[in-house]
Write an enzyme that holds these catalytic residues in place. Structure first.
Site, PDB file in Angstrom:
ATOM      1  N   HIS A   1      53.138  30.338  48.427  1.00  0.00           N
ATOM      2  CA  HIS A   1      53.334  32.021  48.689  1.00  0.00           C
ATOM      3  C   HIS A   1      52.185  32.360  49.254  1.00  0.00           C
ATOM      4  O   HIS A   1      52.556  34.103  49.531  1.00  0.00           O
ATOM      5  CB  HIS A   1      53.557  32.332  47.596  1.00  0.00           C
ATOM      6  CG  HIS A   1      54.503  33.956  47.619  1.00  0.00           C
ATOM      7  ND1 HIS A   1      55.806  33.062  47.970  1.00  0.00           N
ATOM      8  CD2 HIS A   1      54.598  35.548  46.776  1.00  0.00           C
ATOM      9  CE1 HIS A   1      56.232  34.934  48.625  1.00  0.00           C
ATOM     10  NE2 HIS A   1      55.669  35.674  47.938  1.00  0.00           N
TER      11      HIS A   1
ATOM     12  N   ASP B   1      56.134  26.635  48.606  1.00  0.00           N
ATOM     13  CA  ASP B   1      56.333  28.655  48.023  1.00  0.00           C
ATOM     14  C   ASP B   1      56.894  28.135  46.346  1.00  0.00           C
ATOM     15  O   ASP B   1      57.856  27.294  46.602  1.00  0.00           O
ATOM     16  CB  ASP B   1      56.611  28.819  48.622  1.00  0.00           C
ATOM     17  CG  ASP B   1      56.434  30.537  47.950  1.00  0.00           C
ATOM     18  OD1 ASP B   1      57.028  31.080  46.898  1.00  0.00           O
ATOM     19  OD2 ASP B   1      56.952  31.111  48.939  1.00  0.00           O
TER      20      ASP B   1
ATOM     21  N   SER C   1      56.077  38.787  51.636  1.00  0.00           N
ATOM     22  CA  SER C   1      56.822  39.169  49.847  1.00  0.00           C
ATOM     23  C   SER C   1      57.626  40.386  50.522  1.00  0.00           C
ATOM     24  O   SER C   1      58.345  40.375  50.686  1.00  0.00           O
ATOM     25  CB  SER C   1      55.634  38.830  48.888  1.00  0.00           C
ATOM     26  OG  SER C   1      56.524  38.644  47.856  1.00  0.00           O
TER      27      SER C   1
HETATM   28  C1  MLT Z   1      61.198  40.278  45.608  1.00  0.00           C
HETATM   29  O1  MLT Z   1      61.446  41.013  44.170  1.00  0.00           O
HETATM   30  O2  MLT Z   1      60.768  40.558  46.576  1.00  0.00           O
HETATM   31  C2  MLT Z   1      60.688  39.207  46.385  1.00  0.00           C
HETATM   32  O3  MLT Z   1      60.712  38.216  44.382  1.00  0.00           O
HETATM   33  C3  MLT Z   1      59.140  39.165  45.859  1.00  0.00           C
HETATM   34  C4  MLT Z   1      58.444  39.261  45.362  1.00  0.00           C
HETATM   35  O4  MLT Z   1      57.851  38.994  43.896  1.00  0.00           O
HETATM   36  O5  MLT Z   1      57.936  40.649  45.574  1.00  0.00           O
END
Ligand code: MLT
Length: 194
Positions: free
Chosen positions: A180, A149, A100
């Protein structure tokens, strides 16, 4: 950067980059699952958002602070380079694995001219710079993403896949029916890949 290093029995090293709200310990179990003999380097992102560690600032959900992303990408590469020297790591056997937010800064690393890593595992990533053409890099990439996701639209992973393909970087993709979360089938696919 705040980190944990666990020395293994082999010359392989996993560099582990957590998702939002995680820390340097989060992905250690995944590293051990993939190769119980490997060195593990878990790194904590420098940024804190409402108490949650991240690798770079964002302006809203999925809206990145591009200047900060570039700065933190530089910091992360400098940190990994220093760790290679300090911990006597074999660069050719280094695998960077991120989930992520951690995978998103890896995608940004590909645009940085200091990039010099041979294997990347990006789990549930996004495109950091939207349609910006990616330079060709001498690396191999595995991407895992979830077809349903709801946190990050699958179109993000698909867009990144397109950019990587256009850059002619060897890529393996694992699509899971889920969301996710990281799945065991996905990890088994990573294990077979590395
Ligand atoms: C981010 O901000 O990198 C993406 O939205 C993924 C997350 O939630 O970390």
């Amino acid at each position: 950067m705040k980190h944990i290093f666990i020395k293994g029995m082999s010359s392989r090293t996993f560099v582990l980059l957590h998702g939002t709200g995680g820390n340097e310990h989060d992905l250690l179990e995944i590293g051990k699952f993939l190769d119980p003999n490997a060195n593990l380097l878990g790194i904590r992102g420098n940024v804190v958002e409402n108490g949650m560690p991240r690798f770079f600032k964002r302006l809203g959900m999925g809206v990145f602070d591009i200047e900060n992303l570039k700065e933190e990408t530089n910091n992360l590469i400098d940190f990994i380079e220093k760790a290679i020297v300090d911990y006597h790591l074999n660069r050719d056997e280094l695998i960077i694995l991120g989930y992520s937010n951690g995978a998103n800064i890896m995608a940004s690393m590909l645009y940085n001219d200091k990039f010099n890593y041979s294997k990347l595992i990006m789990l549930h990533p996004m495109r950091p710079f939207k349609e910006l053409e990616m330079p060709n890099r001498n690396t191999r990439i595995f991407i895992g993403y979830g077809r349903t996701d709801r946190m990050i639209s699958p179109t993000e992973a698909l867009g990144l896949i397109k950019l990587i393909n256009n850059a002619k970087i060897p890529l393996q993709v694992f699509e899971s029916p889920g969301g996710h979360e990281i799945t065991i089938n996905e990890l088994n696919a990573v294990k077979a890949y590395i």
